[in-house]
Design an enzyme around this catalytic site. Structure first.
Site, PDB file in Angstrom:
ATOM      1  N   SER A  65       0.982  -1.107   0.069  1.00  0.00           N
ATOM      2  CA  SER A  65       0.069  -0.097   0.194  1.00  0.00           C
ATOM      3  C   SER A  65       0.917   1.139  -0.009  1.00  0.00           C
ATOM      4  O   SER A  65       1.633   1.468  -0.812  1.00  0.00           O
ATOM      5  CB  SER A  65      -0.865  -0.043   1.079  1.00  0.00           C
ATOM      6  OG  SER A  65      -2.258   0.901   0.951  1.00  0.00           O
ATOM      7  N   ASP A 103      -8.471  -6.130  -5.017  1.00  0.00           N
ATOM      8  CA  ASP A 103      -8.077  -5.023  -4.026  1.00  0.00           C
ATOM      9  C   ASP A 103      -9.174  -3.903  -3.915  1.00  0.00           C
ATOM     10  O   ASP A 103      -9.635  -3.459  -5.130  1.00  0.00           O
ATOM     11  CB  ASP A 103      -6.899  -4.302  -4.620  1.00  0.00           C
ATOM     12  CG  ASP A 103      -5.825  -3.439  -3.371  1.00  0.00           C
ATOM     13  OD1 ASP A 103      -6.716  -2.646  -2.805  1.00  0.00           O
ATOM     14  OD2 ASP A 103      -4.785  -3.714  -3.068  1.00  0.00           O
ATOM     15  N   HIS A 152      -7.133  -6.304  -0.358  1.00  0.00           N
ATOM     16  CA  HIS A 152      -5.951  -5.162   0.097  1.00  0.00           C
ATOM     17  C   HIS A 152      -5.368  -5.986   1.310  1.00  0.00           C
ATOM     18  O   HIS A 152      -6.048  -6.116   2.385  1.00  0.00           O
ATOM     19  CB  HIS A 152      -6.329  -3.804   0.351  1.00  0.00           C
ATOM     20  CG  HIS A 152      -5.449  -2.777   0.465  1.00  0.00           C
ATOM     21  ND1 HIS A 152      -4.891  -2.267  -0.722  1.00  0.00           N
ATOM     22  CD2 HIS A 152      -5.028  -2.303   1.660  1.00  0.00           C
ATOM     23  CE1 HIS A 152      -3.968  -1.430  -0.172  1.00  0.00           C
ATOM     24  NE2 HIS A 152      -3.980  -1.396   1.100  1.00  0.00           N
TER      25      HIS A 152
END
Length: 553
Positions: free
Chosen positions: A215, A447, A485
């Site tokens: 991220s 994601d 994610h």
């Protein structure tokens, strides 16, 4: 394994002599005399590190030096392995007295493997990542870096978060703190300080230095490869938010759309959308298993879910206003103005991602955006709100819904400036490649916070810049079906991979990844990791085995 300073790219016949000379100069000018135990290679005692000053000359970017604030002997079970190490907590001092310190932590094991691993952060950072953790999407049944004998280190990126943690953007009112986070300056400062303390503690530098993050940490992984191509030997970048300003513009647009009356999809409708997308796309890879392997080929017309007359009739259909929100989330947003980074659009999310009700906080959230922004709004929508208040307007009382990112008016110059430090979009990785650096790019196809389409775009830019051949020698990109994610919450396929071992073999032995396989640690299901743009198609045999799939275009 060499313990000399970095000499990648220098011909072998002169490497040893040059490394020795550089090491001697570095020790004398920057680091001072080596500790008494240097010749034996034994681990440092914490007492030798406690209170040690870190000179500003040891850090390549501007600081006023630093200091070890504490050094504690720790015995900890990590990945089933008992590890003894010295946990060093230090602070690096800013040039601007009003800026916060950079707080960093280093784990220096007694049994050192002569390697180092730096971890990236997440969101707006503000806390030091756990130095005992695994690399992103790493296999839980494999030792973490610290358990393998790595020196591990990380920092808070130059500010300390408040109660909202990684959603606290208040540091953005200070220019130095902003650059430390957004431009990545804190990464190099932290790395240099860690090398100083490692050299003092062990009497030698690491043979290899790696970086891993997901991220924001994935963006940081690309930052170090772009800005300091000789600083790390290998990098793992997972679901990287590399074009941070571009995504924020997109998130601002989505926030405005979903704040309109009746436009927000609650968790039940988010689940309806996700399940409909899976039903429409699942079999296209040859197998009905709720894992959509051909993510880029997945299409769903949300109008098939339209309520009669377009009026909200409950959780089994979508109103016209909700369909407008879905389309806004899934299509690319292109803005009608130029920003200094050169980015012109953000690609949006497939229906397999932001609409998954199983992790609503990371996607749309459970509450419509409003002013003040609810804590139950989607993570990305709160991210926009913080950015407007502290990065853009620097007015904590500003209503983020008052700015239309498609027509920002007087705020355009500031947006353009912020893009220069937040969009880390340099696709020329040839200096990193020439220095021998290797990059593993990973992204989940489901994601809900960072679009995998964006990572695919960056990878294609790198190939266009460096050429397919050179890119293949130094970079691998794997789009993992079913993964969201960071594998947060229930996911279709919680795919994990021992990427660190693969990176070590590539950097240290010259063996590039060959037929890598991801495994879901919950079910034991495996899938091949295919070089993008290939994806795993079911051929025949056991549906739970990677051997039953072939990578297809």
């Amino acid at each position: 394994m060499s313990q000399a300073p970095r000499t990648r790219g220098i011909p072998n016949p002169i490497r040893a002599g040059l490394a020795l000379a550089v090491a001697s100069v570095s020790a004398a000018v920057v680091l001072g005399p080596a500790p008494s135990h240097a010749a034996t290679g034994t681990a440092p005692t914490c007492a030798e590190l406690a209170g040690r000053q870190i000179p500003a000359s040891a850090i390549s970017l501007p600081t006023t030096g630093g200091r070890v604030e504490s050094a504690t002997s720790v015995t900890q079970v990590v990945s089933g392995v008992t590890v003894e190490y010295c946990r060093v907590d230090a602070a690096l001092f800013p040039v601007d007295p009003a800026a916060p310190n950079i707080k960093l932590r280093i784990g220096m094991p007694t049994e050192w493997n002569r390697k180092a691993m730096m971890f990236g952060g997440g969101g707006y950072n503000g806390t030091i990542p756990d130095i005992a953790m695994n690399v992103p999407l790493g296999r839980a049944d494999q030792p973490t870096p610290l358990a393998r004998g790595y020196v591990t280190f990380a920092s808070d990126s130059g500010h300390q978060a408040g109660p909202t943690g990684s959603l606290d953007g208040s540091f953005g009112v200070n220019d130095e703190a902003l650059r430390n986070f957004a431009a990545g300056d804190a990464l190099k400062k932290t790395r240099d300080a860690a090398m100083f303390l490692i050299r003092h503690g062990y009497g030698s530098r690491p043979g290899q230095i790696y970086f891993a993050g997901g991220s924001t940490g994935g963006r940081e992984a690309l930052v170090v490869a772009q800005r300091w191509p000789d600083a790390f030997d290998g990098v793992i970048s997972a679901y990287p938010a590399w074009n941070n300003a571009a995504e924020i513009i997109y998130l601002g647009y989505l926030t405005q759309v979903m704040s309109r009356p009746g436009a927000f999809l609650g968790p039940e409708k988010q689940g309806l959308l996700y399940n409909s997308a899976v039903a429409a796309c699942d079999g296209r890879d040859g197998l009905q298993d709720n894992i959509v392997s051909n993510a880029d080929g997945c299409e769903l017309d949300p109008r098939v879910l339209r309520c009669p007359d377009g009026v909200d009739a409950g959780p089994t259909c979508l109103s016209d206003a909700q369909i407008t929100s879905v389309v806004a989330a899934s299509k690319p947003l292109r803005w009608p103005y130029r920003i200094a980074s050169g980015e012109r659009e953000y690609p949006g999310f497939p229906f397999l991602s932001g609409a998954d009700m199983r992790t609503p906080f990371l996607g749309f959230g459970t509450t419509a955006p409003a002013n003040p922004m609810p804590a139950t709004a989607g993570y990305g929508l709160q991210f926009w709100d913080q950015w407007v208040k502290y990065f853009l307007t620097r007015d904590p009382g500003f209503n983020s819904l008052d700015i239309d990112p498609r027509r920002p008016g007087k705020w355009l110059p500031r947006i353009s400036y912020l893009s220069t430090i937040q969009d880390r979009n340099n696709s020329d990785l040839r200096p990193f490649m020439r220095s021998g650096g290797k990059l593993l790019l990973l992204h989940g196809a489901a994601d809900e916070l960072v679009s995998h389409r964006s990572t695919s775009d960056y990878y294609q830019r790198v190939r266009a810049t460096a050429g397919p051949g050179q890119t293949q020698k130094s970079v691998r990109y794997y789009l993992i079906p079913g993964v969201n994610h960071a594998n947060v919450g229930p996911v279709a396929f919680a795919g994990t991979w021992d990427s660190l071992t693969a990176l070590e073999q590539w950097v240290e032995d010259g063996r590039s990844p060959a037929k890598p396989v991801a495994i879901d640690g919950r079910s034991g299901i495996t899938r091949p990791l295919c070089d993008y743009p290939l994806w795993p198609r079911y051929r025949s045999g056991d549906p739970g085995s990677a051997q039953s799939f072939v990578c297809s275009r």
